[in-house]
Design a protein around this motif. Sequence first.
Motif, short mmCIF file in Angstrom:
data_model
loop_
_atom_site.label_atom_id
_atom_site.label_comp_id
_atom_site.label_asym_id
_atom_site.label_seq_id
_atom_site.Cartn_x
_atom_site.Cartn_y
_atom_site.Cartn_z
N ARG A 27 37.57 43.78 35.70
CA ARG A 27 38.26 42.61 36.17
C ARG A 27 37.11 42.18 37.57
NH1 ARG A 27 42.32 37.56 36.61
NH2 ARG A 27 41.40 36.78 38.10
N LEU A 30 34.27 40.73 35.87
CA LEU A 30 34.20 39.01 35.62
C LEU A 30 34.54 38.16 36.84
CD1 LEU A 30 37.48 40.03 33.36
CD2 LEU A 30 35.70 38.43 32.62
N ASP A 31 34.51 38.56 37.64
CA ASP A 31 34.72 37.81 39.01
C ASP A 31 32.96 37.66 39.68
OD1 ASP A 31 37.33 37.90 39.35
OD2 ASP A 31 37.85 39.47 40.61
N ALA A 43 41.54 36.68 31.65
CA ALA A 43 40.34 37.47 32.09
C ALA A 43 40.61 39.17 31.20
CB ALA A 43 40.67 38.33 33.76
#
Length: 130
Positions: A27, A30-31, A43
Amino acid sequence: ECRRWIRQPWKLRDSYINVILNQTEGRRLLDQFSSKVIPSRDAARLLLLLEAQRRRLAMYASDGWFFDDLSRLEVRANLSHAALAIELTSRATGIDLMPDLRSDLATAKSWLTDETGRDVLDRVVRERQI
């Protein structure tokens, strides 16, 4: 699939190694690559697809396709990666690519065992489920 959230999907894919090596969480990665907040469900889909891409790349390991017979362990390892990539892609998108792969592999035949590529794939899938 990534373009809605990620501006540089190939850089994201290449940076996924940091998740594999436990240097960052999925995560968080991805951020780092998104300018917007990615909803949890999206996500999760993107992370499934990144892992599918990793397995897709692994299925092309040259040692699996270098030898002259598809009954070898190396080929089975590559087909195992392919099957996992298909499973992850199906979970993320609902698209099942397995029938096409099975059909394509039916034309290949081992000269040692008379098994088709589809037979080898089916055995690999069964072994993964045990």
